[in-house]
Design an enzyme around this catalytic site. Structure first.
Site, PDB file in Angstrom:
ATOM      1  N   ASP A  35      33.777  15.299  48.235  1.00 56.42           N
ATOM      2  CA  ASP A  35      32.869  16.261  48.861  1.00 56.42           C
ATOM      3  C   ASP A  35      31.850  15.580  49.771  1.00 56.42           C
ATOM      4  OD1 ASP A  35      34.232  17.997  47.354  1.00 56.42           O
ATOM      5  OD2 ASP A  35      32.556  18.639  46.082  1.00 56.42           O
ATOM      6  N   ALA A  36      31.356  14.422  49.322  1.00 59.45           N
ATOM      7  CA  ALA A  36      30.313  13.734  50.093  1.00 59.45           C
ATOM      8  C   ALA A  36      30.832  13.336  51.476  1.00 59.45           C
ATOM      9  CB  ALA A  36      29.831  12.507  49.343  1.00 59.45           C
ATOM     10  N   ASP A  39      30.929  16.366  53.609  1.00 65.60           N
ATOM     11  CA  ASP A  39      29.573  16.696  54.068  1.00 65.60           C
ATOM     12  C   ASP A  39      29.163  15.805  55.237  1.00 65.60           C
ATOM     13  OD1 ASP A  39      29.502  18.539  52.096  1.00 65.60           O
ATOM     14  OD2 ASP A  39      28.290  17.337  50.705  1.00 65.60           O
ATOM     15  N   SER A  84      47.390  52.916  50.899  1.00 64.91           N
ATOM     16  CA  SER A  84      47.196  52.529  49.498  1.00 64.91           C
ATOM     17  C   SER A  84      48.567  52.508  48.830  1.00 64.91           C
ATOM     18  CB  SER A  84      46.223  53.468  48.809  1.00 64.91           C
ATOM     19  OG  SER A  84      46.780  54.745  48.776  1.00 64.91           O
ATOM     20  N   LEU A  85      48.576  52.323  47.544  1.00 64.09           N
ATOM     21  CA  LEU A  85      49.842  52.174  46.831  1.00 64.09           C
ATOM     22  C   LEU A  85      49.950  53.226  45.740  1.00 64.09           C
ATOM     23  CD1 LEU A  85      49.764  48.314  46.243  1.00 64.09           C
ATOM     24  CD2 LEU A  85      51.370  49.533  47.710  1.00 64.09           C
ATOM     25  N   GLU A 115      54.044  40.351  43.697  1.00 64.06           N
ATOM     26  CA  GLU A 115      52.755  39.692  43.959  1.00 64.06           C
ATOM     27  C   GLU A 115      51.742  40.149  42.917  1.00 64.06           C
ATOM     28  OE1 GLU A 115      51.732  41.278  47.778  1.00 64.06           O
ATOM     29  OE2 GLU A 115      53.555  40.502  48.715  1.00 64.06           O
ATOM     30  N   LYS A 117      48.291  41.765  41.757  1.00 66.29           N
ATOM     31  CA  LYS A 117      47.391  42.732  42.397  1.00 66.29           C
ATOM     32  C   LYS A 117      45.967  42.302  42.088  1.00 66.29           C
ATOM     33  CE  LYS A 117      46.607  47.674  43.015  1.00 66.29           C
ATOM     34  NZ  LYS A 117      45.160  47.658  42.924  1.00 66.29           N
ATOM     35  N   ASP A 119      42.026  42.142  41.992  1.00 60.06           N
ATOM     36  CA  ASP A 119      41.051  43.210  41.897  1.00 60.06           C
ATOM     37  C   ASP A 119      39.839  42.846  42.743  1.00 60.06           C
ATOM     38  OD1 ASP A 119      40.129  45.587  41.133  1.00 60.06           O
ATOM     39  OD2 ASP A 119      39.625  45.026  39.071  1.00 60.06           O
ATOM     40  N   GLU A 175      43.215  40.719  50.259  1.00 65.05           N
ATOM     41  CA  GLU A 175      42.191  41.111  49.294  1.00 65.05           C
ATOM     42  C   GLU A 175      41.125  40.022  49.217  1.00 65.05           C
ATOM     43  OE1 GLU A 175      42.883  44.046  48.060  1.00 65.05           O
ATOM     44  OE2 GLU A 175      41.781  44.323  46.179  1.00 65.05           O
ATOM     45  N   TYR A 227      48.273  39.490  51.936  1.00 62.72           N
ATOM     46  CA  TYR A 227      49.512  40.056  51.394  1.00 62.72           C
ATOM     47  C   TYR A 227      50.280  40.912  52.388  1.00 62.72           C
ATOM     48  CZ  TYR A 227      46.151  43.812  50.367  1.00 62.72           C
ATOM     49  OH  TYR A 227      45.170  44.744  50.451  1.00 62.72           O
ATOM     50  N   LYS A 292      57.186  44.969  46.354  1.00 61.88           N
ATOM     51  CA  LYS A 292      57.511  45.498  47.683  1.00 61.88           C
ATOM     52  C   LYS A 292      58.975  45.228  47.970  1.00 61.88           C
ATOM     53  CE  LYS A 292      52.846  44.366  49.032  1.00 61.88           C
ATOM     54  NZ  LYS A 292      51.938  43.400  49.655  1.00 61.88           N
ATOM     55  N   LYS A 316      50.441  48.783  37.130  1.00 60.86           N
ATOM     56  CA  LYS A 316      49.103  48.435  36.635  1.00 60.86           C
ATOM     57  C   LYS A 316      49.137  47.942  35.194  1.00 60.86           C
ATOM     58  CE  LYS A 316      45.692  49.611  38.749  1.00 60.86           C
ATOM     59  NZ  LYS A 316      45.133  50.819  39.348  1.00 60.86           N
ATOM     60  N   CYS A 410      18.405  41.158   4.926  1.00 62.67           N
ATOM     61  CA  CYS A 410      19.861  41.190   5.095  1.00 62.67           C
ATOM     62  C   CYS A 410      20.408  42.508   4.549  1.00 62.67           C
ATOM     63  CB  CYS A 410      20.499  40.006   4.367  1.00 62.67           C
ATOM     64  SG  CYS A 410      22.298  40.102   4.321  1.00 62.67           S
ATOM     65  N   CYS A 413      22.664  41.504   1.234  1.00 62.19           N
ATOM     66  CA  CYS A 413      22.143  40.955  -0.018  1.00 62.19           C
ATOM     67  C   CYS A 413      20.624  41.120  -0.151  1.00 62.19           C
ATOM     68  CB  CYS A 413      22.518  39.482  -0.147  1.00 62.19           C
ATOM     69  SG  CYS A 413      21.594  38.422   0.986  1.00 62.19           S
ATOM     70  N   CYS A 428      20.691  35.549   7.862  1.00 66.56           N
ATOM     71  CA  CYS A 428      20.348  35.864   6.479  1.00 66.56           C
ATOM     72  C   CYS A 428      20.082  34.543   5.775  1.00 66.56           C
ATOM     73  CB  CYS A 428      21.535  36.575   5.838  1.00 66.56           C
ATOM     74  SG  CYS A 428      21.530  36.490   4.041  1.00 66.56           S
ATOM     75  N   CYS A 434      24.681  35.470  -0.756  1.00 66.76           N
ATOM     76  CA  CYS A 434      25.032  36.668   0.017  1.00 66.76           C
ATOM     77  C   CYS A 434      26.551  36.857  -0.005  1.00 66.76           C
ATOM     78  CB  CYS A 434      24.539  36.509   1.456  1.00 66.76           C
ATOM     79  SG  CYS A 434      24.983  37.889   2.515  1.00 66.76           S
TER      80      CYS A 434
HETATM   81  S1  IVH Z   1      49.773  46.116  49.625  1.00 65.65           S
HETATM   82  C1  IVH Z   1      51.147  49.118  52.383  1.00 65.65           C
HETATM   83  N1  IVH Z   1      49.522  44.040  48.045  1.00 65.65           N
HETATM   84  O1  IVH Z   1      45.588  47.431  46.101  1.00 65.65           O
HETATM   85  C2  IVH Z   1      50.660  48.433  51.169  1.00 65.65           C
HETATM   86  N2  IVH Z   1      47.789  45.667  48.018  1.00 65.65           N
HETATM   87  O2  IVH Z   1      46.138  50.283  45.524  1.00 65.65           O
HETATM   88  C3  IVH Z   1      49.212  48.209  51.153  1.00 65.65           C
HETATM   89  N3  IVH Z   1      45.929  45.116  46.537  1.00 65.65           N
HETATM   90  O3  IVH Z   1      44.179  48.795  48.996  1.00 65.65           O
HETATM   91  C4  IVH Z   1      48.671  47.393  50.057  1.00 65.65           C
HETATM   92  N4  IVH Z   1      46.715  43.198  45.829  1.00 65.65           N
HETATM   93  O4  IVH Z   1      43.261  46.572  48.105  1.00 65.65           O
HETATM   94  C5  IVH Z   1      48.971  45.196  48.450  1.00 65.65           C
HETATM   95  N5  IVH Z   1      49.431  42.142  46.745  1.00 65.65           N
HETATM   96  C6  IVH Z   1      48.871  43.274  47.145  1.00 65.65           C
HETATM   97  C7  IVH Z   1      47.622  43.721  46.684  1.00 65.65           C
HETATM   98  C8  IVH Z   1      47.120  44.928  47.128  1.00 65.65           C
HETATM   99  C9  IVH Z   1      45.704  44.051  45.765  1.00 65.65           C
HETATM  100  C10 IVH Z   1      45.003  46.276  46.655  1.00 65.65           C
HETATM  101  C11 IVH Z   1      44.656  46.633  48.065  1.00 65.65           C
HETATM  102  C12 IVH Z   1      45.084  48.061  48.262  1.00 65.65           C
HETATM  103  C13 IVH Z   1      45.174  48.544  46.863  1.00 65.65           C
HETATM  104  C14 IVH Z   1      46.202  49.665  46.759  1.00 65.65           C
END
Ligand code: IVH
Length: 679
Positions: A35-36, A39, A84-85, A115, A117, A119, A175, A227, A292, A316, A410, A413, A428, A434
């Site tokens: 690291d140094a 830097d 979304s999914l 992949e 998912k 959070d 993400e 992703y 996918k 999930k 306690c 006891c 205690c 006890c």
């Molecule tokens: S694909 C067309 N891949 O999950 C597909 N989403 O519930 C679009 N997320 O809004 C999303 N890991 O924030 C995809 N490997 C992954 C993911 C991922 C997390 C989240 C993402 C999305 C949400 C959908």
């Protein structure tokens, strides 16, 4: 005097060098220089840019944080919507998804890209001619918010793509998340500054990205995994989603190393279970896995329904946090007399199990979280960790919610409760008077890592103590105190079980000094310390009579352990129990004390993972320790060897990344037998 051309050349060279190290450090997780040194490179670049400010470009590594705070976030329309999914919550949901896909494509089997998912928060990065020009949140999927300034501070996000094969316009989707370690450090900082801690890494990531002042975001430990892609003005080479991810990786973008191609729904379910097993050990939180359809042609054939693709699904994991009502706060008395406030909850399904109790740790925690009986609370259960109350939903607090008061006596006891200065724990003072402490002490004594008495379960111990038949661990070996008839008469026992239990008790008489010491349940004397003491002194009387100085000479033994050991052996009752145990036949071979025994592995750190055939992990650990090695739980650059058994899990990957040599079971055996191994 350097000319302006010299300066320009040096600046360009330094930027290439720093970007290279950034990539290895933040994206590949494989630092190449200390690291140094990094830097120093940065400082050199900053100094040169100060001399020639006209040469500063927005993609310079010095320019991650620079801009002034914003007054608000501008809107960014997404040229390609951020979808979304759909979710699957069970194997059946996955089978139904796969059936729809195979039917739609008129094929028998599909290859999926699997992949984790993560959070965190979905973010879109726009690169034009390789330069990061815009970063936006998902928003409602069509219009997001401009968070370019903040995303530029995330070290794993390249400000400029690597190579020159990328399309002129490239939108990357991924993400942004916060690692668990980063989250813990941030929350510690928040508390130290008397600011409100974040409830979980996702909230912390979201809060950090939505800062108007990028200087604040820059102090937050954010990271990103990519992703997918959005708008791209040139067809990407390759025919599959995995090919696209491979391109992103080539261009220096971070892609999860857990990404994998799997065959059919069976492959999906296997991956789901594999990642589920690994979940608690991953350095970041995930809430499921995403599958996918891998072929882009097949993705196009399937298309979309409303706001989600037909070719992808999120499988999930059971939620790790849920809300429920806290009925009351009980007190549990532990082995060492510690009084733990425990939340009694309305049953709630969380982390894959039904939870009715959750720990509140100690008095200060109850106060800090301001938890009251009657409150709605957020309960968390992650992996095998004991469920805990994370926070209170203040908006839902009933008028009659009752504040918690730590009892002064306690509850089991009636002995006085004391809280030592500087300690968070109230205890205690009844000791083995006890019955709660007695129960816990006996359970610990009989447990697998201690005397290993098979068949003496927690319930049985509790009943025997309640009947007044089991008053100390010595009674276990005393057939006049605890005869066969009494055992056979207990609930769910009978003659045969009583015979088996007595045989197991007899078997446990042959033990080792380290196990025996650990079984005594002396505060802060865990397995490792017990082993160090046994190795060092060799004989029990030497430990019982050792003075402070002699004890402090033992590896891993500090003043707190010394005080606990001395207090324990000073107590005549404890000495009597030890004498009785030995009189009743508990014995062990003396260990050759450290002074007489070679310590060929002294100072070397080992980590064990996976299951072995010829010995348990505990046995391997004890053998290594006897040769002077230290055995720890997690891998770092200091680890000398990782020993792998079957199904090693993520530690193996980490060892490979860090270049830590790996030993298999055969190599370990040969090492223990006194042979040297070659890396
Ligand atoms: S694909 C067309 N891949 O999950 C597909 N989403 O519930 C679009 N997320 O809004 C999303 N890991 O924030 C995809 N490997 C992954 C993911 C991922 C997390 C989240 C993402 C999305 C949400 C959908």
């Amino acid at each position: 005097m350097p000319t302006s051309t010299d300066i320009a050349v040096s600046i360009a060279q330094l930027r290439v060098e720093i970007n290279h190290h950034n990539h290895y450090y933040y994206v590949l997780d494989d630092p190449q220089i200390p690291d140094a040194e990094y830097d120093r490179l940065m400082q050199r670049l900053q100094a040169l840019e100060l001399q020639a400010p006209e040469l500063i470009t927005p993609d310079s590594p010095t320019q991650r944080v620079g801009a002034k705070p914003l007054s608000g976030f501008a809107e960014v329309p997404h040229a390609v919507a951020m979808l979304s999914l759909d979710n699957a919550f069970s194997d059946d949901d996955m089978l139904a998804f796969d059936a729809r896909v195979t039917k739609g494509l008129e094929v028998d089997e599909v290859i999926y890209c699997a992949e984790p998912k993560l959070d965190g928060l979905a973010v879109s990065l726009r690169y034009e001619r390789g330069l990061l020009v815009r970063a936006a949140t998902r928003g409602d999927g069509r219009v997001g918010e401009d968070i370019t300034q903040n995303v530029r501070t995330i070290n794993s996000v390249p400000l400029r793509l690597m190579g020159d094969e990328f399309p002129p316009v490239l939108e990357v989707r991924g993400e942004v998340y916060m690692s668990r370690a980063g989250f813990d450090a941030l929350n510690k900082r928040q508390r130290d500054h008397e600011e409100k801690p974040f409830a979980n890494p996702r909230n912390a990531a979201a809060g950090s990205l939505r800062q108007l002042d990028p200087k604040i975001t820059a102090t937050r430990p954010l990271a990103m995994y990519c992703y997918g892609v959005g708008e791209v003005d040139e067809a990407l080479s390759g025919a599959s989603h995995r090919d696209i991810l491979a391109c992103l990786k080539e261009w220096g973008l971070p892609v999860s190393p857990e990404t994998k191609e799997v065959r059919g729904v069976a492959g999906c379910l296997e991956y789901y279970h594999q990642i589920g097993e690994k979940r608690a050990a991953l350095p970041y939180e995930i809430d499921g896995v995403v599958f996918k359809v891998n072929s882009i042609r097949q993705q196009q054939a399937l298309g979309f329904v409303s706001r989600a693709p037909r070719w992808a699904i999120a499988h999930k994991f059971p939620a790790q946090e849920e809300m429920t009502r806290l009925i009351d706060i009980d007190i549990q008395v532990g082995r060492t007399g510690a009084l733990t406030p425990v939340a009694r909850l309305e049953a709630v399904f969380v982390g894959g199990v039904t939870v009715t109790n959750a720990t509140l740790h100690n008095e200060d925690e109850v106060r800090r979280k301001d938890v009251r009986a009657g409150d709605m609370v957020v309960v968390r259960r992650a992996g095998d960790v004991i469920p805990e109350v994370v926070s209170v939903v203040l908006a839902a607090r009933p008028d009659d919610a009752r504040a918690f008061v730590m009892p002064t006596d306690c509850p089991v006891c009636g002995s006085e409760v004391r809280r030592a200065e500087g300690e968070a724990v109230s205890r205690c003072s009844g000791g083995l008077y006890c019955s709660a402490q007695r129960k816990e002490a006996i359970k610990h004594f009989a447990s697998r890592r201690a005397m290993d008495i098979e068949g003496l379960g927690d319930k049985l111990v509790e009943q025997l103590v309640e009947m007044g038949w089991l008053n100390s661990v010595a009674d276990l070996y005393d057939r006049s105190a605890l005869p066969h008839e009494k055992l056979a008469g207990m609930a769910r026992m009978g003659d045969k079980s009583a015979d088996n239990l007595i045989a197991a008790i007899d078997k446990s008489k042959q033990t080792t000094l380290a196990r025996f010491l650990f079984s005594l349940g002396i505060r802060e004397v865990g397995q490792t310390t017990a082993q160090s003491l046994a190795n060092h002194f060799g004989k029990l009387p030497a430990i019982m009579d050792a003075d402070e100085e002699a004890l402090l000479a033992v590896a891993d033994v500090g003043p707190v352990v010394v005080a606990n050991l001395r207090a324990f052996f000073h107590e005549s009752h404890n000495r009597e129990v030890i004498e009785s145990l030995q009189r009743l036949g508990v014995q062990w071979p003396d260990v050759a004390a450290k002074r007489d025994q070679p310590q060929p592995l002294a100072g070397q750190i080992f980590v064990l993972t996976g299951s072995m055939e010829s010995m348990t992990r505990d046995e391997a650990k004890a053998k290594l320790q006897a040769l002077g090695a230290k055995v720890t739980a997690s891998i770092s650059k200091k680890t000398r060897y990782l020993v792998v058994g079957a199904d090693p899990g993520s530690k193996r990957d980490k060892a490979e990344k860090l270049g830590v040599p790996i030993l298999d079971e055969a190599a370990l055996e040969s090492l223990l037998a006194g042979h040297s191994v070659t890396d």
